[in-house]
Scaffold this active site. Structure first.
Site, PDB file in Angstrom:
ATOM      1  N   SER A  27      55.829  49.643  51.666  1.00 38.95           N
ATOM      2  CA  SER A  27      55.596  49.273  50.270  1.00 38.95           C
ATOM      3  C   SER A  27      56.312  50.236  49.332  1.00 38.95           C
ATOM      4  O   SER A  27      56.935  49.813  48.350  1.00 38.95           O
ATOM      5  CB  SER A  27      54.096  49.264  49.972  1.00 38.95           C
ATOM      6  OG  SER A  27      53.425  48.279  50.726  1.00 38.95           O
ATOM      7  N   ARG A  50      53.100  55.531  43.318  1.00 41.62           N
ATOM      8  CA  ARG A  50      51.789  55.161  43.869  1.00 41.62           C
ATOM      9  C   ARG A  50      50.994  54.332  42.857  1.00 41.62           C
ATOM     10  O   ARG A  50      50.225  53.447  43.232  1.00 41.62           O
ATOM     11  CB  ARG A  50      51.005  56.404  44.282  1.00 41.62           C
ATOM     12  CG  ARG A  50      49.717  56.066  45.036  1.00 41.62           C
ATOM     13  CD  ARG A  50      49.074  57.294  45.623  1.00 41.62           C
ATOM     14  NE  ARG A  50      49.734  57.764  46.804  1.00 41.62           N
ATOM     15  CZ  ARG A  50      49.483  57.330  48.042  1.00 41.62           C
ATOM     16  NH1 ARG A  50      48.587  56.361  48.232  1.00 41.62           N
ATOM     17  NH2 ARG A  50      50.103  57.827  49.076  1.00 41.62           N
ATOM     18  N   HIS A  53      52.338  50.918  43.159  1.00 44.17           N
ATOM     19  CA  HIS A  53      51.813  50.374  44.411  1.00 44.17           C
ATOM     20  C   HIS A  53      50.382  49.876  44.247  1.00 44.17           C
ATOM     21  O   HIS A  53      50.005  48.843  44.820  1.00 44.17           O
ATOM     22  CB  HIS A  53      51.874  51.465  45.490  1.00 44.17           C
ATOM     23  CG  HIS A  53      51.275  51.087  46.793  1.00 44.17           C
ATOM     24  ND1 HIS A  53      50.023  51.507  47.191  1.00 44.17           N
ATOM     25  CD2 HIS A  53      51.758  50.328  47.817  1.00 44.17           C
ATOM     26  CE1 HIS A  53      49.758  51.019  48.396  1.00 44.17           C
ATOM     27  NE2 HIS A  53      50.795  50.306  48.797  1.00 44.17           N
TER      28      HIS A  53
END
Length: 229
Positions: A27, A50, A53
């Site tokens: 990812s 992050r 994500h």
């Protein structure tokens, strides 16, 4: 042959299974490929990545803003093994990984539903979030803490007041309240701070999941520094 510490991979702040780690790393690779350009430093980008994500929202590439010393001060606090997370809502405390926090001797604190906080908010005509931040400060928990605010703009505004009027000195403020009333303004306000480091999402977007993502990224950076020492 033993892997040198400087080359060792994170363990504590990674997914617990090989399959989970592969999905997360894949990812991150997709995000890196699809983001054509960004203006973040090598330590800021893992935090922004992050956050992307966590919500699959590429707008955080650009909306996320950092005090110049935010990442460094956050890492110093985490690696001191004496800091804590003070949150505006329970969701942040639940979302943070207990083993990852435990590795660094960290605990979480939130007071939003405490009876005394509710009563004070009613009596003074303020929000529970304001009174929760005041309680955390009275208990000596704000100084040196990572303060994570993902829900209540009034909590972030209160932290700024505590800094200016009562000398509060958090190690880092992760200010990401979401919403339509005072959310953008509260983040712009904390971003004026010079002496207290901050990470904010400009505008209306934000939320507790973003605070959790940012702190998890900081924990990962802290473990990497620990292994490289």
């Amino acid at each position: 042959m033993t892997t040198p510490a400087s080359k060792a991979a994170n363990v504590v702040t990674e997914q617990l299974t090989a399959a989970g780690r592969a999905i997360e790393h894949d990812s991150f690779a997709v995000i890196d490929r699809e983001v054509l350009a960004h203006g973040y430093t090598p330590t800021q980008w893992p935090i922004v990545r992050r956050m992307i994500h966590a919500n699959a929202d590429f707008d955080f590439n650009g909306l996320t803003d950092f005090h110049p010393t935010a990442v460094e001060q956050g890492l110093v606090a985490i690696l001191s093994r004496s800091t804590r997370v003070v949150a505006d809502v329970e969701m942040i405390c639940v979302g943070l990984s207990a083993p990852r926090l435990g590795h660094f001797g960290m605990r979480t604190h939130q007071f939003i539903s405490d009876p005394d906080v509710i009563e004070s908010a009613k009596a003074e005509g303020t929000t529970r979030a304001v009174q929760a931040m005041r309680k955390a400060h009275r208990l000596g928990l704000v100084d040196g803490a990572i303060v994570g605010i993902g829900n209540a703009p009034t909590a972030l505004i209160e932290i700024v007041r505590l800094v200016h009027e009562e000398g509060a000195r958090p190690a880092l403020v992760v200010g990401m309240p979401v919403g339509f009333v005072s959310a953008a303004e509260s983040k712009d306000l904390v971003a004026l701070e010079v002496d207290v480091p901050w990470i904010v999402i400009r505008g209306r977007k934000g939320g507790s999941t973003l605070v959790v993502a940012a702190i998890h990224a900081l924990l990962g950076l802290a473990e990497a520094r620990e292994l490289a020492a």
